[in-house]
Write an enzyme that holds these catalytic residues in place. Sequence first.
Site, mmCIF file in Angstrom:
data_model
loop_
_atom_site.group_PDB
_atom_site.id
_atom_site.type_symbol
_atom_site.label_atom_id
_atom_site.label_comp_id
_atom_site.label_asym_id
_atom_site.label_seq_id
_atom_site.Cartn_x
_atom_site.Cartn_y
_atom_site.Cartn_z
ATOM 1 N N LYS A 72 3.468 13.248 -1.768
ATOM 2 C CA LYS A 72 4.681 13.423 -2.575
ATOM 3 C C LYS A 72 4.421 14.433 -3.693
ATOM 4 C CE LYS A 72 7.872 10.827 -5.465
ATOM 5 N NZ LYS A 72 8.319 9.522 -5.948
ATOM 6 N N GLU A 88 -7.553 12.534 -3.220
ATOM 7 C CA GLU A 88 -8.041 12.242 -1.872
ATOM 8 C C GLU A 88 -7.425 13.209 -0.862
ATOM 9 O OE1 GLU A 88 -6.861 10.095 -4.074
ATOM 10 O OE2 GLU A 88 -7.870 8.150 -3.957
ATOM 11 N N GLY A 139 6.855 6.487 -3.337
ATOM 12 C CA GLY A 139 5.803 6.720 -2.345
ATOM 13 C C GLY A 139 5.786 5.665 -1.260
ATOM 14 N N ARG A 140 5.937 4.385 -1.633
ATOM 15 C CA ARG A 140 5.815 3.314 -0.636
ATOM 16 C C ARG A 140 7.052 3.178 0.254
ATOM 17 N NH1 ARG A 140 5.361 2.219 -5.838
ATOM 18 N NH2 ARG A 140 6.767 0.811 -6.946
ATOM 19 N N GLU A 158 2.374 -3.089 -5.051
ATOM 20 C CA GLU A 158 2.589 -1.950 -5.952
ATOM 21 C C GLU A 158 3.966 -2.074 -6.613
ATOM 22 O OE1 GLU A 158 0.529 2.056 -5.380
ATOM 23 O OE2 GLU A 158 2.582 2.552 -4.837
ATOM 24 N N HIS A 216 -8.524 -17.497 14.670
ATOM 25 C CA HIS A 216 -9.969 -17.721 14.821
ATOM 26 C C HIS A 216 -10.746 -17.193 13.625
ATOM 27 C CE1 HIS A 216 -9.328 -19.016 18.969
ATOM 28 N NE2 HIS A 216 -8.344 -18.140 18.939
ATOM 29 N N LYS A 243 -7.486 6.354 -12.044
ATOM 30 C CA LYS A 243 -7.479 7.790 -11.724
ATOM 31 C C LYS A 243 -7.983 8.594 -12.908
ATOM 32 C CE LYS A 243 -3.396 8.031 -8.704
ATOM 33 N NZ LYS A 243 -2.050 8.585 -8.596
HETATM 34 O O1 F6P Z 1 -1.449 4.978 -5.582
HETATM 35 C C1 F6P Z 1 -0.362 5.524 -6.247
HETATM 36 C C2 F6P Z 1 0.458 6.442 -5.407
HETATM 37 O O2 F6P Z 1 1.235 7.193 -6.240
HETATM 38 C C3 F6P Z 1 1.325 5.723 -4.374
HETATM 39 O O3 F6P Z 1 2.480 5.220 -4.911
HETATM 40 C C4 F6P Z 1 1.553 6.818 -3.407
HETATM 41 O O4 F6P Z 1 2.050 6.347 -2.208
HETATM 42 C C5 F6P Z 1 0.156 7.388 -3.308
HETATM 43 O O5 F6P Z 1 -0.358 7.305 -4.623
HETATM 44 C C6 F6P Z 1 0.041 8.785 -2.771
HETATM 45 O O6 F6P Z 1 0.674 9.723 -3.599
HETATM 46 P P1 F6P Z 1 1.083 11.142 -3.074
HETATM 47 O O7 F6P Z 1 2.031 10.965 -1.932
HETATM 48 O O8 F6P Z 1 1.725 11.845 -4.239
HETATM 49 O O9 F6P Z 1 -0.153 11.872 -2.616
#
Ligand code: F6P
Length: 545
Positions: free
Chosen positions: A205, A211, A265-266, A351, A382, A509
């Site tokens: 987003k 990452e 995001g979610r 979240e 199990h 972060k």
């Molecule tokens: O972990 C926080 C967050 O902002 C989530 O809400 C989101 O889905 C994720 O990091 C990834 O963010 P982005 O899509 O901006 O890389």
Amino acid sequence: MTDAVAEALARLEAHRATFDGVHMRDLFKADKDRFARFSLKVDDLLIDYSKHRATRETFDLLADLARAADVEGLRARMFAGEPINFTEHRSVLHVALRNRSNRPIYSAGKDVMPEVNEVLARMRAFAEGVRSGAIAGATGKRITDVVNIGIGGSDLGPAMVTLALAPYRGDGPAVHYVSNVDGAHIHDTLATLDPETTLFLVASKTFTTLETMTNAGTARAWVVDKLGDAAVGSHFAALSTNLTKIAAFGIPEDRAFGFWDWVGGRYSVWSAIGLSVELAVGADNFEAFLAGGHAMDEHFRTAPLLENLPVIQGLLGVWYRNVWGFPTKAILPYDQHLSRFAAHLQQLDMESNGKRVTRDGTPAKTATGPVVWGEPGTNGQHAFYQLIHQGTDVIPADFLIAAEPHQLPHQHGYLVANCLAQTKALMEGRTLEEATAQLLAAGMAPDEAARLAPHKVFPGNRPTTTIAYAKLDPFTVGRLLALYEHTVFVEGAIWGINSFDQWGVELGKELALSLQPVIDGKADPATFDSSTAGLVAHLHANGSV
Ligand code: F6P
């Protein structure tokens, strides 16, 4: 918390006392129609909520709570595009992404549907082009593999839906998901792939997430190394709200699929972030998934409180979390294709509702979001069901089951039998008398039976909801996901929290950024607490960081 909500909760607290000494077995014995009374069906989607510590009065009181918290008002404000995510000044409009009715939906006075439809049309053309081979790699070879690089909502949602819809792949590309900044994740994925036939989707987003940008850089170098700089445009596409940063990465405009800040995001699998799903199963199936979400939206928007699936689910969530004090909730799909469902719902729920202050900034006076967890049945039986049956905590659980499987129908009966057996066992349990009688009937000596029987007692009275659907098709996956999204909404509305921000992920972060120079040996660890400094020293002494 308003006085009205506090009073409604107090009435529920008092009502809980009426369950002292009452077992669900008794509720079923006393009412032959309990299933009919406490189940709801919308088309083929059935929710059986009869196996709960609840009576008609419970639901009436819970509906009063929903009214006191003005759940319907907040729901109307969400669908109207009001900035209910007020800490970020944003509308909450994932419902617009799947608005197949196409009626105008406004954010900040602007109908968002034309832009939503424009991106959807571009996604369709791109996905179908790749699937047919018309859009190929730089050397003209057909794309056989797609790697979605993203994390959180930019990974869990599409990964979950792609797996859920695996039977719909046809001759589409294989889709892989890389999320972890641990280099092992992308390393192991790339090891199986050929750059000439691989397409990367950089899904973020913000297009700034450490990452994702780190993994995207590694993937870019891998492509450039084998195919040269000019190949980047043919082997990458980007899914983001940040079109400027996409261009800086070298991804051409026609491969940039945008979305908007009003998509959390979610919830973003419904947006361009869902492109990996569309590549996996084709545009018609992706749009059927959207249609399923829309069908649930319409149900949630219009059905009366106690005939409303997400409202019933949300009210039961609050009943157990706040009035009974149960701290966790299990999601147990008897559907292997829903293996990642609990992981996705974990982010969605925790979240959204893992918040400790209410909308006015004051500490919440009630417990908020529960711990959400789960694995598919029958595997879980199990592994951890022992604790659900006989542990000291009560864990309300959702069981999900299809009437019809995609494969090997002769095995499906075992799956269904196990699913129904578990909810029955959790509801009924087994008394000391029953356990003893069973042991004696098996020929055990009375002394030994008396010694062993307590270990074989199941308290029962453990709440479950069973969600049954005809088949796990794209429409149903859409309905199920939207059902849980709105359930989380209802709970957050009652708790009076903002379910749409996620400030809780920020501190870690920020600290990771400030630790980076220390890890890289460019700053002094002594400025940190002794534990952090000691760990840095140990890792430096024992490895290559
Ligand atoms: O972990 C926080 C967050 O902002 C989530 O809400 C989101 O889905 C994720 O990091 C990834 O963010 P982005 O899509 O901006 O890389």
